[in-house]
Design a protein around this motif. Sequence first.
Motif, PDB file in Angstrom:
ATOM      1  N   GLU A 538       0.984  -1.408   0.010  1.00  0.00           N
ATOM      2  CA  GLU A 538       0.022   0.095  -0.090  1.00  0.00           C
ATOM      3  C   GLU A 538       0.935   1.287   0.039  1.00  0.00           C
ATOM      4  N   ASP A 542      -1.828   6.902  -2.167  1.00  0.00           N
ATOM      5  CA  ASP A 542      -2.357   6.427  -3.102  1.00  0.00           C
ATOM      6  C   ASP A 542      -3.810   6.207  -3.068  1.00  0.00           C
ATOM      7  N   TRP A 545      -7.293   6.954  -8.216  1.00  0.00           N
ATOM      8  CA  TRP A 545      -6.801   5.966  -9.356  1.00  0.00           C
ATOM      9  C   TRP A 545      -8.061   6.071 -10.283  1.00  0.00           C
ATOM     10  N   ASP A 550      -4.366   3.682 -14.006  1.00  0.00           N
ATOM     11  CA  ASP A 550      -3.779   3.410 -12.641  1.00  0.00           C
ATOM     12  C   ASP A 550      -2.183   3.892 -12.881  1.00  0.00           C
ATOM     13  N   VAL A 553       0.150   1.384 -10.737  1.00  0.00           N
ATOM     14  CA  VAL A 553       0.444   0.027 -11.455  1.00  0.00           C
ATOM     15  C   VAL A 553       1.104   0.090 -12.797  1.00  0.00           C
ATOM     16  N   LYS A 567      -1.314  -6.405  -9.705  1.00  0.00           N
ATOM     17  CA  LYS A 567      -2.688  -6.190 -10.007  1.00  0.00           C
ATOM     18  C   LYS A 567      -3.451  -5.461  -8.916  1.00  0.00           C
ATOM     19  N   ARG A 568      -4.089  -4.358  -8.922  1.00  0.00           N
ATOM     20  CA  ARG A 568      -4.771  -3.772  -7.848  1.00  0.00           C
ATOM     21  C   ARG A 568      -5.956  -4.726  -7.080  1.00  0.00           C
ATOM     22  N   ASP A 569      -5.981  -4.765  -6.031  1.00  0.00           N
ATOM     23  CA  ASP A 569      -7.006  -5.655  -5.458  1.00  0.00           C
ATOM     24  C   ASP A 569      -8.371  -4.764  -5.682  1.00  0.00           C
ATOM     25  N   THR A 573      -9.130  -1.555  -2.491  1.00  0.00           N
ATOM     26  CA  THR A 573      -8.534  -1.126  -3.718  1.00  0.00           C
ATOM     27  C   THR A 573      -6.965  -0.090  -3.100  1.00  0.00           C
ATOM     28  N   LYS A 574      -6.743  -0.114  -1.879  1.00  0.00           N
ATOM     29  CA  LYS A 574      -5.530   0.303  -1.717  1.00  0.00           C
ATOM     30  C   LYS A 574      -4.380  -0.496  -1.661  1.00  0.00           C
ATOM     31  N   ASN A 575      -4.609  -1.716  -1.710  1.00  0.00           N
ATOM     32  CA  ASN A 575      -3.537  -2.702  -1.989  1.00  0.00           C
ATOM     33  C   ASN A 575      -3.353  -3.246  -3.409  1.00  0.00           C
ATOM     34  N   ILE A 576      -1.760  -3.246  -3.587  1.00  0.00           N
ATOM     35  CA  ILE A 576      -1.457  -3.921  -4.746  1.00  0.00           C
ATOM     36  C   ILE A 576      -0.849  -5.098  -4.667  1.00  0.00           C
TER      37      ILE A 576
END
Length: 586
Positions: A538, A542, A545, A550, A553, A567-569, A573-576
């Motif tokens: 995270e 961020d 997006w 994005d 990413v 990939k973004r979750d 959504t804050k987790n990649i």
Amino acid sequence: MHLDDLANELFLEIFRYLSTLDLLRSFYNLNHRLNQLLFAHFRTTVIDFRSTSLDDFRLVCRDYFPSLVNCVTLLRLSNDDETPQQMEVFLEHGLALPQLLKLRSLTLHNIRSNSNVLHTMISECRSLPYLTRLTLSDCYLPGDRINIPTFFNNIWSLSNLIYCYLSIGFTSGGFVIPTVKSTSLKSLFVPYVKFDQIEFSMICQQTPSLEQFDSSFKLKFSDQVVSSTHQCASIVRLKLFSINISENHLNQLLEMVPNLRQLVIDIKYVDPPPPTPVLDGYSWEKIFRCHLPQLHVFQMRMDIFFFDAYIYDEQMIGFLESFRSSFWLEERQWFVQCHWQPKSQAYLYTLPYKFTDFRLDSTMNSLSTCSNNNLCLSYDHVTELDYRYVPDQPQIASPIRLVNIGHLEVRSPESNRFLSHIPRLDQIISLAIYTDSKTYTEVELQCLINQMPHLATFSFYTDSLSFMNNAFCYLAHPRIRRLNLRCWHDCFDVERCAALWGSSLGKQCQILCIRVKKPIVVHEFVNNMRNLRALTVEFQGDHLWRANDDKVVCWLQKHLSSACLIKRDSMCTKNIHIWIGSNRNI
């Protein structure tokens, strides 16, 4: 003695202790006999690729899996933090569910793609003639009012499906009652979907063979009580969770299941409107006598809230007295225990305690209707403990001992007070500590994890990154492979990250979840932590997006190896998520 001299039974026993990947890499294609033994093993064992690296999974999909399609009966795929995008890699290699004609059980975990992957997989299940068990765990279902009904209709159309577990989050809306009837489905678990009485009745009508049902119910005090003429006579086991349920609502609900033999109920009373009473022993007795004549097993847990904080102890003692009637103590021999904190919430549950998770507070008073100490202290089913130390309150010694804890969370500004409740730490595989910077020293932390020889996951949440860095520079443990490091008020910068990847735990870390300041740090993580195979990150700031633009990413895809999957979750959504492939350096 040669390897070929071993009996078939001995080979099959050895196979039980090895992972799917280890079996394939060690024994596949050594000779025809071992191949046949492997196929026999896989017909009765879950094909499971948890904790598999991206390179290894690509190898499996390319070289091994095509030869297994005729013997796979139980399959598990997951897009969790350890194997993000595993499902997508599976599909990219031309593999598909319709090829697995003998598949009986399918588990899909953490599938959260914005694409139609989950829709497609469930649609393909209709071509599997032997599928009897379907598990969708922690999945996320994007879709609209057209796709979501089709999704549930496809599940209810599976002609041989007996068991179905649906733990799903939705983009919008929620569970849609299927219009297709399933005459085969007997066990249905939808733990995070909230039904009202009408929806429950409709589910039963569409699932006439249903015997076991597990879900949440949205039966609030303010809701109108609705009478239903439909009875779900086939249901014999019911597990339900509800918040602020009233006695009238519960009566109406249980009237619908007259043949119930087992009831497991979890109720949280969160600030109910006064003077509404919570369900006491007399209320439960009335419900059982009126509506559930065949009930044999009753397991209950209630969070209770009382209004008058000045007579809290007296209220709790009076409340517990309602469970001391002859119905409870003599006729049914059902006993309960209550824990409560002064001027706070209380927890009431039946004995022996049969839930797998338990909360323990350092200030709890306790009282039981049971005189048998062995029964009162029976918590053998508990595998997850959440321990909370409450400062500035009198600490009360509790006789509770928890002997089978595998997952431990400690929320304590006083280190290691929980140890008196856990006589054995050698079974713990996951430890999470929530603390401030003044609690643990490096020596105390090292002493603690030394007592946990099988610890694999270590999560540490603190308000001080400097303390975290100092601690992790010196900590060592041979088995920890997953780190979850979150600071409440700060992010890791390059200097602090360098301290982490230079530490003993950092060097052996395989799975890392962390919050950092800048994307450049990710490049350094991938290059410096040579055992790292999956990263959930995270970034500070961020939060803006767009799906088609994005920038974070895109930056990562440009600066990391093309062998990495990024990939973004879609749900958080804050987790990649980054699944790290070979050729780490660009």
